[in-house]
Design a protein around this motif. Structure first.
Motif, PDB file in Angstrom:
ATOM      1  N   THR A   1     -32.273  29.844 -11.066  1.00 26.50           N
ATOM      2  CA  THR A   1     -31.764  28.975 -10.001  1.00 26.50           C
ATOM      3  C   THR A   1     -31.617  29.714  -8.673  1.00 26.50           C
ATOM      4  O   THR A   1     -31.197  29.117  -7.685  1.00 26.50           O
ATOM      5  CB  THR A   1     -30.401  28.367 -10.382  1.00 26.50           C
ATOM      6  N   ARG A   2     -31.935  31.007  -8.645  1.00 26.38           N
ATOM      7  CA  ARG A   2     -31.720  31.821  -7.445  1.00 26.38           C
ATOM      8  C   ARG A   2     -32.987  32.505  -6.920  1.00 26.38           C
ATOM      9  O   ARG A   2     -32.920  33.320  -6.029  1.00 26.38           O
ATOM     10  CB  ARG A   2     -30.664  32.892  -7.728  1.00 26.38           C
ATOM     11  N   ASN A   3     -34.143  32.211  -7.506  1.00 30.00           N
ATOM     12  CA  ASN A   3     -35.400  32.839  -7.140  1.00 30.00           C
ATOM     13  C   ASN A   3     -35.356  34.361  -7.327  1.00 30.00           C
ATOM     14  O   ASN A   3     -36.007  35.114  -6.615  1.00 30.00           O
ATOM     15  CB  ASN A   3     -35.818  32.482  -5.710  1.00 30.00           C
ATOM     16  N   ALA A   4     -34.557  34.784  -8.294  1.00 26.52           N
ATOM     17  CA  ALA A   4     -34.416  36.209  -8.591  1.00 26.52           C
ATOM     18  C   ALA A   4     -35.668  36.778  -9.247  1.00 26.52           C
ATOM     19  O   ALA A   4     -35.894  37.987  -9.209  1.00 26.52           O
ATOM     20  CB  ALA A   4     -33.202  36.437  -9.486  1.00 26.52           C
ATOM     21  N   THR A   5     -36.480  35.923  -9.855  1.00 28.23           N
ATOM     22  CA  THR A   5     -37.689  36.371 -10.537  1.00 28.23           C
ATOM     23  C   THR A   5     -38.935  36.228  -9.659  1.00 28.23           C
ATOM     24  O   THR A   5     -40.049  36.280 -10.171  1.00 28.23           O
ATOM     25  CB  THR A   5     -37.883  35.587 -11.851  1.00 28.23           C
TER      26      THR A   5
ATOM     27  N   GLY B   1     -42.073  36.819  -7.777  1.00 35.08           N
ATOM     28  CA  GLY B   1     -43.068  37.873  -7.986  1.00 35.08           C
ATOM     29  C   GLY B   1     -43.326  38.196  -9.449  1.00 35.08           C
ATOM     30  O   GLY B   1     -44.233  38.954  -9.746  1.00 35.08           O
ATOM     31  N   ILE B   2     -42.549  37.634 -10.346  1.00 32.70           N
ATOM     32  CA  ILE B   2     -42.763  37.836 -11.783  1.00 32.70           C
ATOM     33  C   ILE B   2     -43.499  36.606 -12.295  1.00 32.70           C
ATOM     34  O   ILE B   2     -42.973  35.493 -12.256  1.00 32.70           O
ATOM     35  CB  ILE B   2     -41.437  38.033 -12.546  1.00 32.70           C
ATOM     36  N   ASP B   3     -44.692  36.808 -12.767  1.00 32.33           N
ATOM     37  CA  ASP B   3     -45.520  35.703 -13.255  1.00 32.33           C
ATOM     38  C   ASP B   3     -45.387  35.615 -14.767  1.00 32.33           C
ATOM     39  O   ASP B   3     -45.834  36.507 -15.486  1.00 32.33           O
ATOM     40  CB  ASP B   3     -46.978  35.935 -12.852  1.00 32.33           C
ATOM     41  N   SER B   4     -44.748  34.545 -15.228  1.00 28.02           N
ATOM     42  CA  SER B   4     -44.572  34.353 -16.667  1.00 28.02           C
ATOM     43  C   SER B   4     -44.397  32.874 -16.969  1.00 28.02           C
ATOM     44  O   SER B   4     -43.670  32.179 -16.246  1.00 28.02           O
ATOM     45  CB  SER B   4     -43.335  35.118 -17.160  1.00 28.02           C
ATOM     46  N   PRO B   5     -45.027  32.386 -18.031  1.00 24.30           N
ATOM     47  CA  PRO B   5     -44.834  30.987 -18.415  1.00 24.30           C
ATOM     48  C   PRO B   5     -43.423  30.725 -18.948  1.00 24.30           C
ATOM     49  O   PRO B   5     -43.032  29.575 -19.102  1.00 24.30           O
ATOM     50  CB  PRO B   5     -45.901  30.762 -19.497  1.00 24.30           C
ATOM     51  N   LYS B   6     -42.664  31.782 -19.196  1.00 30.28           N
ATOM     52  CA  LYS B   6     -41.290  31.628 -19.712  1.00 30.28           C
ATOM     53  C   LYS B   6     -40.288  31.345 -18.606  1.00 30.28           C
ATOM     54  O   LYS B   6     -39.140  31.049 -18.886  1.00 30.28           O
ATOM     55  CB  LYS B   6     -40.851  32.882 -20.472  1.00 30.28           C
ATOM     56  N   VAL B   7     -40.718  31.426 -17.333  1.00 27.22           N
ATOM     57  CA  VAL B   7     -39.799  31.259 -16.214  1.00 27.22           C
ATOM     58  C   VAL B   7     -39.910  29.847 -15.639  1.00 27.22           C
ATOM     59  O   VAL B   7     -41.017  29.391 -15.314  1.00 27.22           O
ATOM     60  CB  VAL B   7     -40.055  32.295 -15.112  1.00 27.22           C
ATOM     61  N   VAL B   8     -38.774  29.187 -15.511  1.00 28.72           N
ATOM     62  CA  VAL B   8     -38.676  27.895 -14.843  1.00 28.72           C
ATOM     63  C   VAL B   8     -37.823  28.113 -13.605  1.00 28.72           C
ATOM     64  O   VAL B   8     -36.679  28.565 -13.711  1.00 28.72           O
ATOM     65  CB  VAL B   8     -38.042  26.820 -15.744  1.00 28.72           C
ATOM     66  N   ARG B   9     -38.377  27.832 -12.457  1.00 24.26           N
ATOM     67  CA  ARG B   9     -37.628  28.014 -11.201  1.00 24.26           C
ATOM     68  C   ARG B   9     -37.143  26.661 -10.707  1.00 24.26           C
ATOM     69  O   ARG B   9     -37.897  25.696 -10.689  1.00 24.26           O
ATOM     70  CB  ARG B   9     -38.515  28.685 -10.160  1.00 24.26           C
ATOM     71  N   CYS B  10     -35.893  26.628 -10.335  1.00 24.37           N
ATOM     72  CA  CYS B  10     -35.346  25.372  -9.820  1.00 24.37           C
ATOM     73  C   CYS B  10     -34.337  25.640  -8.720  1.00 24.37           C
ATOM     74  O   CYS B  10     -33.946  26.732  -8.474  1.00 24.37           O
ATOM     75  CB  CYS B  10     -34.699  24.567 -10.926  1.00 24.37           C
TER      76      CYS B  10
ATOM     77  N   CYS C   1     -32.045  30.226 -24.237  1.00 26.41           N
ATOM     78  CA  CYS C   1     -32.351  30.196 -22.819  1.00 26.41           C
ATOM     79  C   CYS C   1     -31.419  31.140 -22.068  1.00 26.41           C
ATOM     80  O   CYS C   1     -30.234  31.238 -22.386  1.00 26.41           O
ATOM     81  CB  CYS C   1     -32.172  28.771 -22.292  1.00 26.41           C
ATOM     82  N   VAL C   2     -31.960  31.813 -21.066  1.00 29.00           N
ATOM     83  CA  VAL C   2     -31.175  32.630 -20.149  1.00 29.00           C
ATOM     84  C   VAL C   2     -31.238  31.927 -18.796  1.00 29.00           C
ATOM     85  O   VAL C   2     -32.326  31.630 -18.299  1.00 29.00           O
ATOM     86  CB  VAL C   2     -31.747  34.061 -20.027  1.00 29.00           C
ATOM     87  N   VAL C   3     -30.090  31.650 -18.224  1.00 25.35           N
ATOM     88  CA  VAL C   3     -30.023  30.964 -16.934  1.00 25.35           C
ATOM     89  C   VAL C   3     -29.521  31.956 -15.887  1.00 25.35           C
ATOM     90  O   VAL C   3     -28.455  32.538 -16.046  1.00 25.35           O
ATOM     91  CB  VAL C   3     -29.091  29.735 -16.987  1.00 25.35           C
ATOM     92  N   ILE C   4     -30.278  32.122 -14.834  1.00 24.03           N
ATOM     93  CA  ILE C   4     -29.878  33.005 -13.740  1.00 24.03           C
ATOM     94  C   ILE C   4     -29.206  32.146 -12.680  1.00 24.03           C
ATOM     95  O   ILE C   4     -29.839  31.272 -12.082  1.00 24.03           O
ATOM     96  CB  ILE C   4     -31.096  33.744 -13.148  1.00 24.03           C
ATOM     97  N   VAL C   5     -27.915  32.416 -12.463  1.00 22.30           N
ATOM     98  CA  VAL C   5     -27.162  31.631 -11.482  1.00 22.30           C
ATOM     99  C   VAL C   5     -26.707  32.469 -10.289  1.00 22.30           C
ATOM    100  O   VAL C   5     -26.123  31.942  -9.348  1.00 22.30           O
ATOM    101  CB  VAL C   5     -25.951  30.917 -12.126  1.00 22.30           C
ATOM    102  N   THR C   6     -26.974  33.760 -10.339  1.00 22.05           N
ATOM    103  CA  THR C   6     -26.716  34.646  -9.202  1.00 22.05           C
ATOM    104  C   THR C   6     -27.709  35.789  -9.281  1.00 22.05           C
ATOM    105  O   THR C   6     -28.187  36.111 -10.364  1.00 22.05           O
ATOM    106  CB  THR C   6     -25.262  35.166  -9.207  1.00 22.05           C
TER     107      THR C   6
END
Length: 82
Positions: free
Chosen positions: A67-71, A73-82, A42-47
């Motif tokens: 965790t930062r809504n950095a993605t 506009g990127i549509d992918s089932p691999k992305v979990v936004r929180c 897993c890759v976690v985006i924290v900034t």
């Protein structure tokens, strides 16, 4: 918490080459390069640095927790936004 449970944790921050004691944690970690992202569970985006190619990160990673809504506009089932 992940390290205490036995997980191998890496980080990358273009502005922070060594992650020493911060607040109450003393992680003593050296920055990993953004290579072989598919080898991480897993890759976690924290900034959200403008230096990152988030499309590439999503394309190469198995799972991305954003965790930062950095993605945005990127549509992918691999992305979990929180």
């Amino acid at each position: 918490m992940l390290q205490k449970e036995g997980a191998q944790v890496s980080y990358h921050d273009p502005l922070l080459p060594i992650h020493w004691k911060r607040r109450k944690y003393d992680l003593q970690m050296k920055r990993s390069e953004l290579e072989k992202l598919d080898e991480y569970d897993c890759v976690v985006i924290v900034t959200d640095h403008s230096d990152y190619d988030y499309k590439r990160i999503v394309r190469e990673a198995r799972l991305v927790v954003d965790t930062r809504n950095a993605t945005k506009g990127i549509d992918s089932p691999k992305v979990v936004r929180c």
